[in-house]
Design a protein around this motif. Sequence first.
Motif, PDB file in Angstrom:
ATOM      1  N   THR A 122       5.435 -14.820   1.245  1.00  0.00           N
ATOM      2  CA  THR A 122       5.034 -15.202   2.929  1.00  0.00           C
ATOM      3  C   THR A 122       6.443 -15.351   3.512  1.00  0.00           C
ATOM      4  O   THR A 122       6.344 -15.047   4.703  1.00  0.00           O
ATOM      5  CB  THR A 122       4.463 -16.486   2.552  1.00  0.00           C
ATOM      6  OG1 THR A 122       5.012 -17.453   1.990  1.00  0.00           O
ATOM      7  CG2 THR A 122       3.098 -16.472   1.867  1.00  0.00           C
ATOM      8  N   ARG A 179       6.742 -17.395   9.539  1.00  0.00           N
ATOM      9  CA  ARG A 179       5.625 -16.524   9.774  1.00  0.00           C
ATOM     10  C   ARG A 179       5.917 -15.423  11.243  1.00  0.00           C
ATOM     11  O   ARG A 179       5.560 -14.808  11.174  1.00  0.00           O
ATOM     12  CB  ARG A 179       4.240 -16.954   9.886  1.00  0.00           C
ATOM     13  CG  ARG A 179       4.120 -17.801   8.509  1.00  0.00           C
ATOM     14  CD  ARG A 179       3.800 -16.713   7.181  1.00  0.00           C
ATOM     15  NE  ARG A 179       3.445 -17.345   6.097  1.00  0.00           N
ATOM     16  CZ  ARG A 179       2.030 -17.687   5.660  1.00  0.00           C
ATOM     17  NH1 ARG A 179       1.087 -17.257   6.434  1.00  0.00           N
ATOM     18  NH2 ARG A 179       1.693 -18.186   4.617  1.00  0.00           N
ATOM     19  N   LYS A 189       6.074  -8.371   2.897  1.00  0.00           N
ATOM     20  CA  LYS A 189       7.050  -8.560   2.013  1.00  0.00           C
ATOM     21  C   LYS A 189       6.695  -8.612   0.703  1.00  0.00           C
ATOM     22  O   LYS A 189       5.736  -9.403   0.335  1.00  0.00           O
ATOM     23  CB  LYS A 189       7.677  -9.765   2.328  1.00  0.00           C
ATOM     24  CG  LYS A 189       8.250 -10.267   3.801  1.00  0.00           C
ATOM     25  CD  LYS A 189       8.502 -11.657   4.259  1.00  0.00           C
ATOM     26  CE  LYS A 189       9.023 -11.817   5.439  1.00  0.00           C
ATOM     27  NZ  LYS A 189       8.071 -11.369   6.502  1.00  0.00           N
ATOM     28  N   VAL A 243      -0.398 -13.860  -3.632  1.00  0.00           N
ATOM     29  CA  VAL A 243       0.474 -14.275  -2.534  1.00  0.00           C
ATOM     30  C   VAL A 243       1.104 -15.376  -2.890  1.00  0.00           C
ATOM     31  O   VAL A 243       0.847 -16.505  -3.168  1.00  0.00           O
ATOM     32  CB  VAL A 243      -0.488 -14.436  -1.452  1.00  0.00           C
ATOM     33  CG1 VAL A 243       0.411 -14.947  -0.049  1.00  0.00           C
ATOM     34  CG2 VAL A 243      -1.333 -13.272  -0.661  1.00  0.00           C
ATOM     35  N   ASP A 301       3.783 -18.420  -1.994  1.00  0.00           N
ATOM     36  CA  ASP A 301       4.317 -19.096  -0.706  1.00  0.00           C
ATOM     37  C   ASP A 301       5.686 -19.527  -0.816  1.00  0.00           C
ATOM     38  O   ASP A 301       6.178 -20.833  -1.186  1.00  0.00           O
ATOM     39  CB  ASP A 301       3.349 -20.362  -0.553  1.00  0.00           C
ATOM     40  CG  ASP A 301       3.760 -21.084   0.741  1.00  0.00           C
ATOM     41  OD1 ASP A 301       4.463 -20.452   1.467  1.00  0.00           O
ATOM     42  OD2 ASP A 301       3.652 -22.304   1.008  1.00  0.00           O
ATOM     43  N   TYR A 347      10.023 -17.524  -0.232  1.00  0.00           N
ATOM     44  CA  TYR A 347      10.954 -16.345   0.240  1.00  0.00           C
ATOM     45  C   TYR A 347      11.521 -15.526  -0.736  1.00  0.00           C
ATOM     46  O   TYR A 347      12.443 -14.598  -0.728  1.00  0.00           O
ATOM     47  CB  TYR A 347      11.862 -16.626   1.410  1.00  0.00           C
ATOM     48  CG  TYR A 347      12.991 -17.565   1.132  1.00  0.00           C
ATOM     49  CD1 TYR A 347      14.014 -17.085   0.613  1.00  0.00           C
ATOM     50  CD2 TYR A 347      13.093 -18.910   1.032  1.00  0.00           C
ATOM     51  CE1 TYR A 347      15.137 -17.586   0.071  1.00  0.00           C
ATOM     52  CE2 TYR A 347      14.029 -19.735   0.819  1.00  0.00           C
ATOM     53  CZ  TYR A 347      15.032 -19.174   0.279  1.00  0.00           C
ATOM     54  OH  TYR A 347      16.211 -19.930  -0.126  1.00  0.00           O
ATOM     55  N   THR A 376       6.716 -26.096   2.012  1.00  0.00           N
ATOM     56  CA  THR A 376       7.390 -25.819   3.401  1.00  0.00           C
ATOM     57  C   THR A 376       8.807 -26.560   3.227  1.00  0.00           C
ATOM     58  O   THR A 376       9.739 -25.924   3.629  1.00  0.00           O
ATOM     59  CB  THR A 376       6.466 -26.508   4.427  1.00  0.00           C
ATOM     60  OG1 THR A 376       5.227 -25.745   4.338  1.00  0.00           O
ATOM     61  CG2 THR A 376       7.151 -26.182   5.746  1.00  0.00           C
TER      62      THR A 376
END
Length: 317
Positions: free
Chosen positions: A13, A17, A88, A171, A173, A175, A264
Amino acid sequence: MACANNVTELIITGLFRDPEVQRVCFVLFLPVYLATVVGNGLIVVMVSVSKSLHSPMYFFLSYLSLVEICYSSTVVPKFITDLLAKVKTISLKGCLAQIFFFHFFGVTEILLLVVMAYDRYVAICKPLHYMNIMSCQLCHMLVAGSWLGGFIHSIIQVLITIPLPFCGPNVMDHYFCDLRPLFKLACKDTFVEGVTVLANSGLIALCSFLILVSSYIVILLNLRNRSAEGRHKALSTCASHITVVILFFGPAIFLYMRPSSTFTGDKLVAVFYTVITPMLNPIIYTLRNAEVKVAMRKLWARRRTQGWNEKKTEGWR
């Protein structure tokens, strides 16, 4: 019941975004990474060519800088290029490789910080026996032990992860690839694997942190009987190392010594220790260390003199 492993590619992700924010991050983080490579590489070169820096402390510092380059390069180049990508992706094998090298260089750095603390302890508490204790052979053995410890740790982490089945979703979450977000994608309960990985990482981090704290408590107690000038000189050699230890262990403690709910906040903290801290280390050691600054000025002066002589030679031809 565990399903067959049919996931070969993962979608990441990323940090943010919003495409505009990602472009801003690209402009910010690319110079930071280049500064990390150049700054740490400069320390490695200075220690290798400057006779004044041929001591155990700078021998360990050069390896720490080398590990910083490798550690940052495991994550940051792909992270920066992904900032400009719409989708990505990373292969599952590539993800496991990134996890291996990320933990390998990360734990090697932790162990090198412990070795550097031991070096400062011997230098300050046993100055008369320093050169006998910190022999060339012991220094090389301590560095080799740090690399070996990092390798064993990362092998354990990867061997725990490889048998896990991944059958979707794919997917992640985050980087970059790390164990906790990857475990979320496994199509089986990963409680045992999670506890094992946490115990493996936590034990190394906790023991290393306790050794570091204990060593500097002993050093501070030993300095009580020194003169003011002696205390200042001893503390100046330790200040940079203590700062780097705080910057490295602070985010790690925040991430791994608490239960995770969302990633996050974790991603923002991870940016600090994967992107920012490796760049700060050469700055900290340069600004706080007079010998490094003198060696850097000599290296720069030598380079300018060589360049001037080359231009004069070309002019005479």
